[in-house]
Each structure stands twice: as C-alpha cells, then as structure tokens.
Design an enzyme around this catalytic site. Structure first.
Site, PDB file in Angstrom:
ATOM      1  N   GLU A  41       5.348   4.771   6.642  1.00 60.10           N
ATOM      2  CA  GLU A  41       4.438   3.797   6.026  1.00 60.10           C
ATOM      3  C   GLU A  41       4.480   2.419   6.678  1.00 60.10           C
ATOM      4  O   GLU A  41       3.873   1.479   6.160  1.00 60.10           O
ATOM      5  CB  GLU A  41       4.703   3.693   4.520  1.00 60.10           C
ATOM      6  N   GLU A  62       1.143  12.152   2.072  1.00 59.63           N
ATOM      7  CA  GLU A  62       1.955  12.264   0.859  1.00 59.63           C
ATOM      8  C   GLU A  62       1.061  12.402  -0.362  1.00 59.63           C
ATOM      9  O   GLU A  62       0.299  11.483  -0.670  1.00 59.63           O
ATOM     10  CB  GLU A  62       2.851  11.028   0.666  1.00 59.63           C
TER      11      GLU A  62
END
Length: 895
Positions: free
Chosen positions: A496, A562
């Site tokens: 991320e 995700e």
C-alpha cells in the site's frame, strides 16, 4: 494453561514428522546442495546474555561448560525456545500472551541470547572447503567458531544471509563449537494496539507484524532468534553459489499437444577462496541435455559465469493451478575441476514457463499471462506460516495445498512479513500457485496515513527503515534466494505504499533488472499501475461481511489486491484455543446494530458476523453460532469468487482475498485455522472458483457459466431445478450450451420463477453442468431465503435420512459415500471429518476433495479424504459426519 504443553505443540510435531516424509518422497527440493550440506537443527543450547559472564571467544571453545544451559530450538525464536522449555505459557491460547513479558517493557537484554552448538567437520583434503551458512538471524549477531570471531563487524539484518569460510578454523579432531549471540531489533517498538504497534519496529529491516496488527497480538520477543536454517557445507576447491535459471517460452502455447522449443539460460557464481587459480568446467544438465563452459577462476575471487543458451525440444511446460500440470524438471548445475572432480553442485527443479504482464485498456488494470495465455487471477493474501517462525517443509506443503484446493492460482506474500523461504516456493512450484511477493514495507507503519497510534510523524515514518543500504543489500540477496522458482510471478515494492524513493529506484532500476529481469515489478500493492483507481479511496477492500449483491453488482478495483476478511472456524476449532468459560456466542442487538463479544474472542481479533447469523435463527450458544457462521462463510466466499468471475475481462483481471490463512489463532481472514483444520470458507471458494462453473446471480436471477480454461467447452447440458424443504423436486430447464474459452457467459434469466418458488419458506436451487455421458462437471446448490430474507424453511426442515459409508482406498486415502434416499429431504450442509477413534479428535491436517456438501433426494456424493498415514494407525480412524438436519454420527471405515 500454565506450564502444560498445549495440543498445538503436539500437533506441530505430528505434522512436522508426517509431512517431512511425504515431502521428501516427492523429490521437490528446490535449490539445495547435493550431499554437501548438513543442517544444524538439533543439539543447540542457549542462555540469556545476562546469565553469561564471558565473551564469544571463550564460549565457542569446547572447554567452556554449557551443560547447564537450556536446550534451544533452532531454527526458531527465543520465545519458541522458552515455550518448548515450559518457561512461558502458549501465547496462542486464550489470554496467555498477556502473561508473557513484552520486550518494550523488559528492555532488549531480556531477549538477547547466546546460542551454542557442537558439530563434526574436518578440513577436506586436496583444497576442499567448509562453509558455515546462516540463512536468517533476527536481528543482529556476532558469530564465533572454536575461539575465533568470524564477522569483523556485527551483522545486522533479519533477511541478509551470512556465509563464512571456516576451513582454517576447524579443529583437527573434527570436534568443533559454534557460538552465536543474537540481539533483538532496535528499536523494538511499543505494542500499543496499532498496526505495527507504534510503528517504530519498521525502522529495522525486518518483520513489522511482530508489534501487533488487527489480526494478531504482538510477539513478545519480536521474533528474536536464529530463525532460519544453519548449515555446514563442504565443497571442493570451488563453491558454486546463487545459480540462476531463466526459461523463455515464446509464442502462445496450448496445454496439450506438441510444443515448440523453449530456451533455457543458466548462470552461477563461482567462488575460488584459494590463493591460486582454479580451472574447470561449469555445466547445466536438464532432461539429458547439457550446456557447459570452461573457465579459469582467479585467486580469491567470485566470478559470475553465464552459459550458452540451451534449447529444450518439445518441453513439458509449467502451468498455474486450474490450467494444466505444473511440470518440474529436476536439473543440476555443476562445477568440475580440470581433474574431472565434482567440486560443487546445486539441484534445481526447473519449471519451463514464461510470465508476461500487459496493460488491459478495457479494465484499466494489469493482466497476467503464462506461456502466452492470459490467466484470470484468483488469489489469497498470505502473511507467514507461523507467527513464531516455526517454519517447516511440512506445514508449507499443507498450507499451499489448501490454496490449490480452493481453486486459487496465486498467493500474495504481504509486505509486513518476509520474502518467503525456498521451502514455501517449493510447495508453490509443486501445486501451481503463482506468487506475488512484496518487499518489507507497509503503508501502516511507513507513513501513508495520519495515525495517532504512531510514535513519529508521517515525514519521519516515510523514511523508514533507518538503514536504506541494508534494505537494498537484503533485497538483492532475497532475489537471489528465490528467483529460480517458476511460481514467482510478481515483485512488489511494498504493501500500500512504495519504499522511500532511493530504495524504490534501486529495486526497480537496478536490483530487479540485473538479478532477475523476467518478472513484472509493481511499485506497491494497490498502485494505479496495477489497478487504475477511478473509484476513490485506498484501492483495497471492502472488508468484512458484505451483502451478496456487493460481489455481483458493485464495481470495485479492476485488479483488487485485498477484499474479504471473515473466517470464524467451527466449534472444534474454537475449543483448541478458547477456554471453556469463554466459549460464549456473540450477542447481536438489532436495535443498535452491534454485538457484545467475549474478551477472549475480542483478543483473538473476532470480526463481527452481526446480523448475518440472524436469518438462520438467533444463535443458542457458541457451538450453534459457529455452525451457522459456516453457512455465512460458504455463501460469502462463493459469492465473492462468482461475482468477480462474472465480470472477468470486463471489469476485472484479478482479485486477491484478504486473507486466506492465519499465522496465529485469530478469528478472521482464514479458510483453515492455525491448526490446519479447514472451515466452510475454503469449500465456498473451492466451489465458486472451480475452472468450469455454473452459477446463479441472486440479484438479477441470471444463470451463467464461467469457463476459466483455455479451451471452449461444447455439448454441455445445463440442468436447473428447485427442491423444496420436504425434498420435492421441480425442474426448470435442461438445455445444451457451449462455454467459450476464458469467458463468463450469461444464459438464462430465471428470477421471477425462482423467487416465486422461494417466496414462502425459501428453496434450494440446483445447477448442474453435465457432459454428453451425463458426468457432472459442475454442481452448485444454493439455499435461497424467503421473501423476507429469512431462511424460515431451513429452520423447519425434516431430519435428514442421509446414509454414509467409508472405505480405505490405500495408505492415506479414504473414500466416503453419502447417499440420500429418493423422496427424502435434502441432506443439507454436511461436514465430514476424519477422527481418532480413541480421542474422538480430528486428525489434522486432512485434505477433503469437498466438504460441507449437500445431497439431493435420490443422489449420491463421493468424497476423497487424503491424509498422511504416518499421522495415526489406520485402525484407529473413524468418520464424523454432521449436518444442518443430521445429528453427528461416528462411523467405522471398512477395508
């Protein structure tokens, strides 16, 4: 639990022993030394540094008495050793982790330890060499052998391998001693409940999860220890290191039939530690083919030698799971000196394949191809196999096999953990699982967001880790460690967030191209270069239980890295780590849409099922709750797989579930529990992700077929019917269809007819695909609610008349047959387990060809149970079968 050994430790020893035998029998060894390396995994002793009043020079002499030291677990962590010696309670059970002292409070010396082992080795004749190899120590160390220090400077870095030539230090008697002092990370970070605690653990080049996350409590020693393998390696004059094998598969290939040639490029580093030149030949051998090159190695040098291209004719190709066989060629890369003596050799299992990545301008996301064929990515996020780093070939093999059984084709190794070990990659090679490998960066600890739990501001955290050069050295070494594995498909800069700019530049522009150069590098896990985010937000999620419509109708990120999260296992699983007094079901309140949760459940990171249990009836107790949770689990993950597949190549090129496994006894994001016991999440995915799959959109009422293979499927019979709660069948349609290759195709809008049948008390909807011989290729049964959204009919179902039998099919295999008489009600949602007839406990792990199965009236279902025969005496096995409308029965297994 006090000092009593928890069943977890017994289980760990069981599967370690049982699976090692089976794993070695496969011949899947990865890149290992051929008969030259001895692993030092027994005989270790340790002592806390505060208890030792001398230095490594003395400790590493055989005359220094360590008889009173504590037996040590190596590979392992300090906490593992303390647990194995009953010095701490099992941190995976109940609230025991709170009873273990945290390193932030004790100071680093509390978990700083000396480790000692004696080993046999003598200096070889004719210029042979002996090396000590340390594959991973967390976090810093000094190393001594026979009274001499090996490293001039203290070694730092959890992921940086160490190699020492100890030939001149070996005792003439052949009796030697190794001593290593291991110091924890610095800083250790405060475990304050944040993601990575206060974030400062990320100042090190190491694991970030050890200070705690939203799916794990902190590891109190921050995983300090000799956590990876220690080997004593003997070679001839020349040491062959870091071999590199690249396979090129041009064109678009089919899975079957003759193949055009593939090109194989091989190279290796050759280390000559002698003061004189060494001449010899480097050669690579595969499937009877060989390529070689004569070389002269300068004194005291390490030289990279590139061999000429080898053409492999009509190769057997390596394919991802669901598309074809992941074929592996045993191969050898060898160095012979001029007197024709083998100096060193490494064995490598070569998967002949080529990974390609291209931008799909329709979906606005990256598209992965293997051997020229585009692959729709169905993946799972992976943390680490065991939070205390009790890593083993056996557990890796079992966990990756579960991912294969889910019909997934990719595992993403998350950036808060590590570059996984070669043994993990061996299993992925074997089972056809592509790997998306993050480096050790995470947005949570590395400054992406404002976070009041963090000790330092975003600008400071953005510069983590403190030692950028160490990060780059460790990354380069990690690339060399795993680059030969055909399963490795994607490198990722971090979770991320990118690493700091100089690290990112070093990875992207130097390390990856120079040391690999064959795989796609994405800068971070939800980068726009992977999946163009036109929807706003962070680019991940959603997380937690979703209305089924979300998966079918809400467009999310086109390559979603995700999404997901629930995963409470059944009652048998919960009993393994929750004390009896805490086995209390969450109490949901509809008035304020919240749940009251037991403290142990909360500590183990329970994520709310809340109102999703209610349509099946309010949970009576923890067992009833866990059983009903399995229905939710199955529905959630089947719908997730189906919803994304229904928009394959239109909205999406891939999806990766957060997450599929737990390295600790957490209660979220898992398809099987820490003890390797599967739950219904696994079988919902197994169903919804099958390569050829018939499915029903409960929102639009559309019946469609996904063909996630490279071949068009013709002459498929689509059979659609409903079955009411009494077992009465009502046909809807039966037609021949064709399913184009790599596609999702709609066929029948049936909402009105099905809603009418479900209106009063719900209904079962049965979808089947059959071939022209009436063999069932896809079988999918939905339990649809009534008009109010409740499963009122399920609550009133008649008792099942299911008949079950089991017979042994050979060592480690049992066939189970489930038969439902005609005119009987549906035998709904049956869990089959293999149990020990003496203890009535489940045998773990067991691999079921399917589970949580339902059997329609007049039908028969067969299941294969696969287990390691070393696990238990076959005469001590029984079957446990229970279902929604079938009380648990224990059944004998016949020969």
């Amino acid at each position: 639990m006090g000092k009593n050994k928890h069943p977890l430790q017994n289980l760990y020893q069981q599967y370690k022993k049982a699976f090692l035998t089976a794993f070695l029998a496969t011949g899947i060894y990865g890149s290992v030394k051929a008969q030259t390396a001895v692993e030092l995994n027994t005989g270790w002793k340790c002592a806390a540094i505060k208890e030792v009043n001398t230095d490594g020079v003395n400790i590493s002499k055989s005359t220094y008495n360590v008889s009173g030291w504590m037996p040590a677990t190596v590979p392992g962590t300090v906490l593992t050793t303390l647990l194995d010696n009953h010095k701490v309670p099992d941190p995976f059970y109940g609230m025991n982790n709170e009873r273990i002292k945290d390193i932030y409070d004790t100071g680093r010396d509390y978990y700083t330890y000396w480790f000692v082992n004696n080993f046999k080795a003598s200096a070889p004749a004719n210029g042979g060499q002996v090396y000590l190899n340390l594959r991973g120590i967390n976090y810093s160390c000094d190393v001594f052998v026979n009274g001499r220090k090996l490293n001039a400077r203290t070694h730092y870095g959890m992921f940086l391998r160490q190699e020492y030539n100890i030939t001149q230090m070996l005792d003439k008697s052949g009796n030697n001693r190794l001593a290593v002092v291991v110091c924890p990370p610095d800083p250790v970070g405060k475990a304050n409940g944040g993601q990575g605690g206060d974030g400062r653990i990320a100042k090190n080049v190491g694991l970030q999860y050890t200070a705690g996350w939203d799916w794990i409590q902190p590891m109190r020693d921050r995983n300090t220890g000799i956590w990876d393998k220690v080997t004593i390696e003997t070679t001839g004059k020349v040491n062959l290191k870091n071999p590199h094998v690249i396979t090129l598969v041009p064109g678009v290939r089919k899975v079957t039939g003759p193949q055009q040639p593939a090109i194989i490029k091989a190279s290796a580093e050759l280390q000559n530690p002698l003061s004189t030149s060494v001449s010899g030949t480097l050669q690579f051998v595969i499937n009877g083919n060989r390529v070689s090159q004569k070389v002269v190695l300068k004194p005291n040098s390490t030289t990279t030698v590139n061999l000429g291209d080898l053409t492999l004719k009509n190769p057997n190709l390596w394919w991802p799971n669901g598309y074809g066989k992941p074929y592996l060629y045993p191969s050898q890369i060898q160095f012979y000196t001029n007197d024709n003596k083998l100096s060193d050799q490494e064995n490598i299992n070569v998967g002949v394949r080529e990974i390609q990545s291209t931008w799909n301008s329709h979906t606005n996301s990256q598209q992965i191809s293997v051997n020229g064929q585009k692959v729709f990515i169905k993946g799972g996020n992976w943390i680490i196999s065991d939070a205390m780093l009790r890593l083993s070939d056996a557990r890796y093999d079992a966990e990756v096999r579960f991912h294969k059984d889910m019909n997934l084709n990719l595992i993403r190794v998350w950036g808060g953990a590590l570059i996984e070990r070669p043994e993990f990659y061996n299993a992925c090679d074997k089972y056809g699982m592509l790997v998306f490998q993050d480096f050790w960066i995470s947005g949570d600890a590395n400054g992406k967001w404002v976070d009041p739990m963090k000790a330092e501001d975003q600008w400071t955290r953005r510069k983590y880790p403190d030692n950028h050069q160490l990060f780059l050295q460790s990354a380069a070494d990690g690339v060399k460690l795993v680059r030969n594995h055909p399963s490795l498909a994607i490198w990722c800069g971090g979770n991320e967030i990118t690493p700091p700019e100089d690290i990112l530049t070093g990875l992207r522009d130097s390390i990856i191209p120079k040391l690999d150069g064959t795989r796609w590098f994405v800068e971070y896990s939800n980068s726009d270069k992977m999946s163009l985010n036109t929807l706003g937000g962070n680019g991940d999620g959603p997380y937690g239980i979703q209305p089924l419509s979300t998966f079918w109708e809400t467009r999310t990120f086109p390559f979603n890295s995700e999404i997901g999260s629930v995963g409470v296992s059944d009652y048998e699983s919960l009993k393994r780590f929750i004390p009896e007094k805490n086995l209390v079901a969450p109490e949901y309140s509809a008035s304020n849409n919240s749940s009251k949760v037991d403290s142990v459940w909360d500590y183990h990171k329970y994520i709310g099922y809340d109102a999703s249990i209610e349509p099946y009836g309010k949970a009576k107790n923890a067992e009833d709750f866990a059983n009903k949770a399995q229905l939710v689990n199955y529905d959630q993950y089947r719908a997730l797989a189906e919803g994304f597949s229904s928009h394959m190549w239109d909205w999406y090129t891939g999806v990766i579930i957060w997450k599929t496994q737990n390295p600790w006894t957490a209660m979220r994001g898992q398809m099987y529990d820490y003890y390797l016991d599967p739950n219904a999440c696994l079988y919902g995915l197994h169903n919804g992700s099958e390569p050829l799959h018939v499915m029903y959109n409960p929102i639009t009422g559309m019946v469609s077929v996904v063909n996630n293979t490279f071949e068009t499927k013709r002459d498929l019979m689509l059979v659609v019917k409903t079955v009411d709660m009494q077992g009465k069948e009502s046909p809807i349609t039966q037609i021949f269809i064709e399913a184009p290759a790599s596609s999702s195709k709609n066929f029948l809008p049936l909402k009105a007819a099905i809603d009418k049948r479900a209106k009063e008390e719900g209904t079962f909807l049965s979808l089947q695909l059959q071939d022209v011989n009436k063999n069932v290729l896809s079988d999918n049964l939905y339990w649809l609610p009534d008009a109010e959204g409740n499963h009122s009919g399920l609550k009133r179902m008649p008792a099942s008349q299911l008949q079950v039998s089991g017979k042994r099919m050979g060592a480690g295999k049992v066939e189970v047959t489930l038969t439902n008489p005609s005119k009987a009600p549906v035998a709904f949602f049956n869990r089959v387990s293999l149990v020990n007839s003496n203890t009535k406990k489940r045998v773990l792990p067991v691999f079921y060809s399917d589970n949580y199965v339902s059997v329609l009236p007049g039908e028969e279902r067969k299941m294969i149970l696969d287990y390691q025969p070393d696990n238990t005496n076959p005469q001590n096995l029984q079957l446990s079968v229970s279902g929604w409308n079938f009380s648990e029965k224990l059944l004998s297994i016949t020969n």
